[in-house]
Design an enzyme around this catalytic site. Structure first.
Site, PDB file in Angstrom:
ATOM      1  N   MET A 264      37.609  35.332  35.450  1.00  0.00           N
ATOM      2  CA  MET A 264      36.995  34.489  34.423  1.00  0.00           C
ATOM      3  C   MET A 264      35.703  33.831  34.912  1.00  0.00           C
ATOM      4  O   MET A 264      34.882  33.392  34.111  1.00  0.00           O
ATOM      5  CB  MET A 264      37.988  33.433  33.957  1.00  0.00           C
ATOM      6  CG  MET A 264      39.166  34.011  33.166  1.00  0.00           C
ATOM      7  SD  MET A 264      38.680  34.734  31.588  1.00  0.00           S
ATOM      8  CE  MET A 264      38.417  33.258  30.602  1.00  0.00           C
TER       9      MET A 264
ATOM     10  N   VAL B 298      43.558  39.593  33.058  1.00  0.00           N
ATOM     11  CA  VAL B 298      42.526  38.694  33.571  1.00  0.00           C
ATOM     12  C   VAL B 298      43.168  37.551  34.348  1.00  0.00           C
ATOM     13  O   VAL B 298      44.301  37.141  34.074  1.00  0.00           O
ATOM     14  CB  VAL B 298      41.638  38.114  32.446  1.00  0.00           C
ATOM     15  CG1 VAL B 298      41.019  39.221  31.614  1.00  0.00           C
ATOM     16  CG2 VAL B 298      42.401  37.152  31.564  1.00  0.00           C
ATOM     17  N   CYS B 299      42.413  37.036  35.324  1.00  0.00           N
ATOM     18  CA  CYS B 299      42.812  35.846  36.083  1.00  0.00           C
ATOM     19  C   CYS B 299      41.548  35.073  36.415  1.00  0.00           C
ATOM     20  O   CYS B 299      40.474  35.368  35.890  1.00  0.00           O
ATOM     21  CB  CYS B 299      43.587  36.234  37.340  1.00  0.00           C
ATOM     22  SG  CYS B 299      42.598  37.125  38.571  1.00  0.00           S
ATOM     23  N   ALA B 300      41.650  34.108  37.298  1.00  0.00           N
ATOM     24  CA  ALA B 300      40.499  33.260  37.594  1.00  0.00           C
ATOM     25  C   ALA B 300      39.416  34.005  38.364  1.00  0.00           C
ATOM     26  O   ALA B 300      38.235  33.917  38.034  1.00  0.00           O
ATOM     27  CB  ALA B 300      40.947  32.023  38.368  1.00  0.00           C
TER      28      ALA B 300
END
Length: 376
Positions: free
Chosen positions: A101, A72-74
């Site tokens: 996210m 996961v990342c932004a």
């Protein structure tokens, strides 16, 4: 070997069903420490993306082979890149969070909470990545939605699925950690929008006062929603008793904590009201009432069905915020050493009063991060 996108809805199902999952979060460390995906069987590690630009060999020994692995990342791009590097390095299958996210913060999952009198139903809408909880009461083709968030398409789809007409959109108080969808829902469906009058001093729009003792009837089966003034988180905070069985507490009482009185800069003024509500008004209610709050802070607060709820008597037995006998100690507990205030909370309050109207992208950024309405 390969990578595959996982939607926020699919991730929510895995978390709420307590499925084993390993997450590699490649956001910066400060973002990770502030807020992350959490769950009962979720293991999460953080390795910032910029530290993996030259390869992923240094973390391969930390990646399990017996669990699904999600990166996961932004906003998605970095996680897709890292997932692809991992798949190339060890030949495994990897998932990345579609939309990052941002989408996790905005996903809403409706969960049936109870059957009500004469065929009525009560639903809890779990915004699992943000810790927000909204509610729908449905009876005989009519509905009331309580504390809706700004992502109103989720509620519109639900009403369409249930073939229900929205009669009321209700905010238990003026929210400071997320943007309300109450006004938008009411306008969209021609429903009444209710807000406590004591919280409406700066609003720029019309509303129907949510008053102590007010009864809202939903459907021909007359499932009453009774309003009860319960100040402390805000001066106007009003709880709702649904069908004589369920107590919607807004941000006054949570399953694992109590509401904070400082988000309008009025902690010293409102702490007495908070104690009066928790230690007198609520204490006089039937202990069998099931408490349904407007927020949760930790994944442990969700039960095995993915719901956040507890009997009032149980909370008086185990919730620390309800068991501080000394008034001075209580005052210190709710006014000192509080968690950080919500992101952009003052702008969110102004938005909910209709004083400003940020762009959609700005609204998303304002709401990113955890719920911070509780004392701890």
């Amino acid at each position: 070997m390969g990578i595959q996108a996982l939607t926020a809805a699919e991730l929510a199902k895995k978390v709420m069903n307590q499925e084993p999952l390993f997450i590699l979060d490649v956001r910066n460390e400060d973002e990770f420490q502030d807020w992350r995906v959490e769950g009962k069987n979720v293991e999460v590690i953080n390795k910032p993306y910029f530290e993996l630009l030259d390869g992923v060999d240094e973390i391969l020994d930390r990646i399990p082979s017996d669990k699904e692995v999600l990166v996961v990342c932004a906003k998605e791009g970095s996680s897709q890149f890292v997932a692809d590097m991992l798949a190339e390095a060890d030949g495994g299958d990897y998932l990345y969070l579609q939309g990052g996210m941002k989408t996790w913060s905005e996903h809403i999952e409706p969960v049936k909470a109870a059957d009500l009198t004469d065929g009525g139903e009560l639903y809890q809408f779990v915004r699992i990545g943000k810790g927000c909880l909204s509610y729908a009461v449905i009876s005989n083709g009519e509905a009331a939605i309580v504390d809706p968030v700004r992502l109103t398409d989720a509620f519109a789809s639900f009403l369409e699925e249930k073939q229900a007409v929205l009669k009321y959109a209700v905010d238990t108080h003026l929210h400071a950690d997320h943007i309300s969808g109450g006004r938008d829902l009411a306008e969209r469906f021609g429903a009444s929008y209710l807000l406590p009058e004591a919280d409406a001093g700066g609003v720029t729009f019309s509303y129907e006062p949510l008053e102590d003792g007010k009864t809202l009837t939903v459907g021909g089966t007359e499932i009453d929603i009774q309003a009860m003034y319960s100040p402390g988180h805000t001066i106007g905070s009003t709880s709702l008793i649904v069908d004589d069985q369920y107590l919607l507490t807004g941000d006054i009482l949570f399953v694992d904590s109590i509401g904070r009185p400082d988000l309008a800069g009025k902690a010293e003024d409102w702490v007495g009201d908070l104690r009066e509500t928790l230690y007198s008004r609520y204490a006089d209610l039937d202990g069998d009432l099931v408490v349904l709050p407007a927020h949760f802070s930790k994944h442990e607060e969700l039960d095995d069905n993915g719901l956040v709820m507890a009997e009032l008597a149980d909370l008086y037995a185990r919730n620390h915020g309800l068991n501080i006998e000394d008034e001075a100690a209580f005052r210190r507990a709710v006014t000192e050493n509080l968690p950080p205030q919500p992101n952009a909370y003052e702008t969110i309050r102004q938005t909910n009063m209709g004083q400003v109207e940020p762009a959609e992208e700005e609204k998303t950024e304002m709401e990113i991060g955890p719920n911070r309405c509780a004392v701890s």
